[in-house]
Write an enzyme that holds these catalytic residues in place. Structure first.
Site, PDB file in Angstrom:
ATOM      1  N   HIS A  40       0.808  -1.217   0.000  1.00 24.51           N
ATOM      2  CA  HIS A  40       0.000   0.000   0.000  1.00 24.51           C
ATOM      3  C   HIS A  40       0.844   1.272   0.000  1.00 24.51           C
ATOM      4  O   HIS A  40       0.936   1.978   1.004  1.00 24.51           O
ATOM      5  CB  HIS A  40      -0.970  -0.031   1.184  1.00 24.51           C
ATOM      6  CG  HIS A  40      -1.984  -1.121   1.060  1.00 24.51           C
ATOM      7  ND1 HIS A  40      -2.063  -2.177   1.920  1.00 24.51           N
ATOM      8  CD2 HIS A  40      -2.939  -1.338   0.127  1.00 24.51           C
ATOM      9  CE1 HIS A  40      -3.024  -2.992   1.540  1.00 24.51           C
ATOM     10  NE2 HIS A  40      -3.579  -2.509   0.457  1.00 24.51           N
ATOM     11  N   HIS A  72       0.525  -9.058   0.701  1.00 24.05           N
ATOM     12  CA  HIS A  72      -0.429  -9.359   1.784  1.00 24.05           C
ATOM     13  C   HIS A  72      -1.285 -10.587   1.484  1.00 24.05           C
ATOM     14  O   HIS A  72      -2.181 -10.919   2.256  1.00 24.05           O
ATOM     15  CB  HIS A  72      -1.296  -8.133   2.094  1.00 24.05           C
ATOM     16  CG  HIS A  72      -1.813  -7.435   0.884  1.00 24.05           C
ATOM     17  ND1 HIS A  72      -1.303  -6.240   0.440  1.00 24.05           N
ATOM     18  CD2 HIS A  72      -2.759  -7.790   0.015  1.00 24.05           C
ATOM     19  CE1 HIS A  72      -1.935  -5.889  -0.661  1.00 24.05           C
ATOM     20  NE2 HIS A  72      -2.827  -6.803  -0.939  1.00 24.05           N
ATOM     21  N   CYS A  94       4.170 -12.465   1.465  1.00 22.37           N
ATOM     22  CA  CYS A  94       5.233 -12.402   2.481  1.00 22.37           C
ATOM     23  C   CYS A  94       5.225 -13.691   3.318  1.00 22.37           C
ATOM     24  O   CYS A  94       4.148 -14.177   3.671  1.00 22.37           O
ATOM     25  CB  CYS A  94       4.972 -11.186   3.367  1.00 22.37           C
ATOM     26  SG  CYS A  94       5.964 -11.194   4.861  1.00 22.37           S
ATOM     27  N   HIS A 122      -9.418  -5.020   5.455  1.00 19.03           N
ATOM     28  CA  HIS A 122      -7.986  -5.017   5.102  1.00 19.03           C
ATOM     29  C   HIS A 122      -7.703  -6.198   4.164  1.00 19.03           C
ATOM     30  O   HIS A 122      -8.183  -7.315   4.401  1.00 19.03           O
ATOM     31  CB  HIS A 122      -7.151  -5.127   6.381  1.00 19.03           C
ATOM     32  CG  HIS A 122      -5.690  -4.972   6.161  1.00 19.03           C
ATOM     33  ND1 HIS A 122      -4.901  -5.985   5.662  1.00 19.03           N
ATOM     34  CD2 HIS A 122      -4.868  -3.914   6.352  1.00 19.03           C
ATOM     35  CE1 HIS A 122      -3.660  -5.564   5.558  1.00 19.03           C
ATOM     36  NE2 HIS A 122      -3.609  -4.302   5.974  1.00 19.03           N
ATOM     37  N   GLU A 124      -5.172  -8.152   3.635  1.00 14.10           N
ATOM     38  CA  GLU A 124      -4.601  -9.376   4.235  1.00 14.10           C
ATOM     39  C   GLU A 124      -5.679 -10.143   5.008  1.00 14.10           C
ATOM     40  O   GLU A 124      -5.750 -11.371   4.941  1.00 14.10           O
ATOM     41  CB  GLU A 124      -3.455  -8.997   5.174  1.00 14.10           C
ATOM     42  CG  GLU A 124      -2.840 -10.209   5.859  1.00 14.10           C
ATOM     43  CD  GLU A 124      -2.007  -9.844   7.083  1.00 14.10           C
ATOM     44  OE1 GLU A 124      -1.345  -8.792   7.082  1.00 14.10           O
ATOM     45  OE2 GLU A 124      -2.029 -10.624   8.049  1.00 14.10           O
ATOM     46  N   CYS A 192       3.960  -9.560  13.074  1.00 11.77           N
ATOM     47  CA  CYS A 192       5.208  -9.441  12.335  1.00 11.77           C
ATOM     48  C   CYS A 192       6.248  -8.703  13.188  1.00 11.77           C
ATOM     49  O   CYS A 192       5.985  -7.604  13.680  1.00 11.77           O
ATOM     50  CB  CYS A 192       4.900  -8.667  11.049  1.00 11.77           C
ATOM     51  SG  CYS A 192       6.331  -7.961  10.292  1.00 11.77           S
ATOM     52  N   SER A 220      -2.044   2.628   4.051  1.00  8.97           N
ATOM     53  CA  SER A 220      -1.195   1.556   4.586  1.00  8.97           C
ATOM     54  C   SER A 220      -1.466   1.400   6.080  1.00  8.97           C
ATOM     55  O   SER A 220      -1.274   2.332   6.868  1.00  8.97           O
ATOM     56  CB  SER A 220       0.277   1.920   4.344  1.00  8.97           C
ATOM     57  OG  SER A 220       1.096   1.283   5.299  1.00  8.97           O
ATOM     58  N   ASN A 222       0.079  -0.384   8.412  1.00  8.60           N
ATOM     59  CA  ASN A 222       1.224  -0.292   9.337  1.00  8.60           C
ATOM     60  C   ASN A 222       1.713   1.152   9.458  1.00  8.60           C
ATOM     61  O   ASN A 222       2.193   1.560  10.516  1.00  8.60           O
ATOM     62  CB  ASN A 222       2.337  -1.277   8.941  1.00  8.60           C
ATOM     63  CG  ASN A 222       3.126  -0.811   7.753  1.00  8.60           C
ATOM     64  OD1 ASN A 222       4.012   0.020   7.868  1.00  8.60           O
ATOM     65  ND2 ASN A 222       2.805  -1.326   6.566  1.00  8.60           N
ATOM     66  N   SER A 263       6.149  -0.114   3.534  1.00  5.48           N
ATOM     67  CA  SER A 263       6.113  -0.173   2.075  1.00  5.48           C
ATOM     68  C   SER A 263       6.603   1.144   1.458  1.00  5.48           C
ATOM     69  O   SER A 263       6.388   1.413   0.276  1.00  5.48           O
ATOM     70  CB  SER A 263       4.691  -0.505   1.589  1.00  5.48           C
ATOM     71  OG  SER A 263       3.747   0.275   2.274  1.00  5.48           O
TER      72      SER A 263
HETATM   73 FE1  F3S Z   1       5.643  -9.138   5.812  1.00  9.42          FE
HETATM   74 FE2  F3S Z   1       5.793  -7.813   8.035  1.00  9.42          FE
HETATM   75 FE3  F3S Z   1       6.474  -6.708   5.803  1.00  9.42          FE
HETATM   76  S1  F3S Z   1       4.156  -9.146   7.435  1.00  9.42           S
HETATM   77  S2  F3S Z   1       5.191  -7.625   4.262  1.00  9.42           S
HETATM   78  S3  F3S Z   1       7.528  -8.427   6.784  1.00  9.42           S
HETATM   79  S4  F3S Z   1       5.387  -5.698   7.446  1.00  9.42           S
END
Ligand code: F3S
Length: 281
Positions: A40, A72, A94, A122, A124, A192, A220, A222, A263
């Site tokens: 994103h 995602h 990922c 979302h 994902e 993550c 995005s 995150n 991202s």
């Molecule tokens: Fe994967 Fe974490 Fe990046 S889930 S895409 S390493 S933010």
């Protein structure tokens, strides 16, 4: 004015790997498409368009013979649909998202109701719900859990880029609210670590800054979470590009911190730092 970048910021290994795979596939097949944005961030998507990676919004719009699944991930239904159309798949899911998909599927197969901590809309989460094979729900608040659902065996997991403390608090509340109904509860930590480290580094930096700038896509998740954690500590601005910085934000500030979503391309971060330095002269 002192400008400091967070110790960890910007592209995570999952998005870096996705970019690498897309570039390689584009040079091999000439032109490829991605089902939705690979991640994103508009600048990232635009940069990839220049090397032959085009984005399509739905399977019906696919024109080529090679299609990339974004970082995602997607649901098993979407995967089957792509396969049925005999389109070559370039899977950039990922590895952390893949683990979360496996967790959702494993819980569902073992007969658990799967509660995913995250927003149902979302991308994902939509995929994770698919892997939960109709036994999943996505919620951001314990109040959203529908009590008419079968709650005696409850599996709890999270969308990968949620905040760690918020997930811990959520699981505590689930237990406190439904303890009389739950016979077995399984919690799988699908968060993550790259996201957690970025959030922790942003918090440390926010504590010694007078202004935080969070660079990343407005859509995005995150990046928005980085904005939320920094905002709770100090004045914070969320921007997509260096052009959005306003001189008035910097007036009277001695220490400005910079962080960026997972991202956000490296060049966008560099551009922001150069822009800020030009204001500090
Ligand atoms: Fe994967 Fe974490 Fe990046 S889930 S895409 S390493 S933010």
């Amino acid at each position: 004015m002192e400008i400091e970048r967070a110790q960890e910021l910007g592209l995570c290994f999952g998005v870096r790997q996705a970019i690498k795979l897309l570039r390689k596939a584009a040079s091999k097949y000439g032109r490829i498409e991605t089902l939705g944005p690979v991640a994103h961030n508009r600048q990232l998507v635009q940069g990839l368009t220049a090397v032959g990676v085009e984005m399509v919004d739905s399977l019906d719009l696919v024109q080529g013979t090679a299609l990339a699944i974004p970082a995602h991930g997607v649901s098993p239904e979407v995967l089957s649909e792509i396969e049925a159309r005999h389109i070559r798949i370039i899977d950039t899911t990922c590895p952390i998202v893949r683990k979360a998909q496996n967790a959702a599927e494993g819980l569902a197969k073992a007969g658990f109701t799967v509660v995913i901590f995250g927003e149902a809309e979302h991308s994902e989460v939509k995929g994770l719900l698919g892997w939960a094979r109709g036994q999943g729900i996505a919620v951001c608040d314990v109040k959203e859990i529908n009590t008419s659902r079968h709650l005696s065996r409850l599996g709890i997991m999270s969308q990968t880029t949620q905040n760690h403390s918020a997930f811990v608090e959520f699981t505590k509340q689930v237990m406190a609210t439904f303890s009389s109904k739950i016979k077995e509860m399984r919690i799988i930590n699908t968060l993550c670590k790259a996201t957690k480290r970025r959030q922790e580094a942003a918090v440390r930096l926010a504590k010694r800054s007078e202004l935080m700038l969070v660079l990343g896509g407005y859509n995005s998740a995150n990046t928005r979470r980085l904005f939320e954690v920094c905002s709770s500590i100090v004045e914070t601005q969320l921007i997509e590009t260096a052009d959005e910085v306003k001189a008035s934000w910097l007036t009277g500030k001695e220490r400005v911190g910079v962080t960026a979503g997972a991202s956000t391309p490296d060049e966008a971060i560099e551009e922001l730092l150069v822009r800020l330095k030009s204001y500090s002269r």
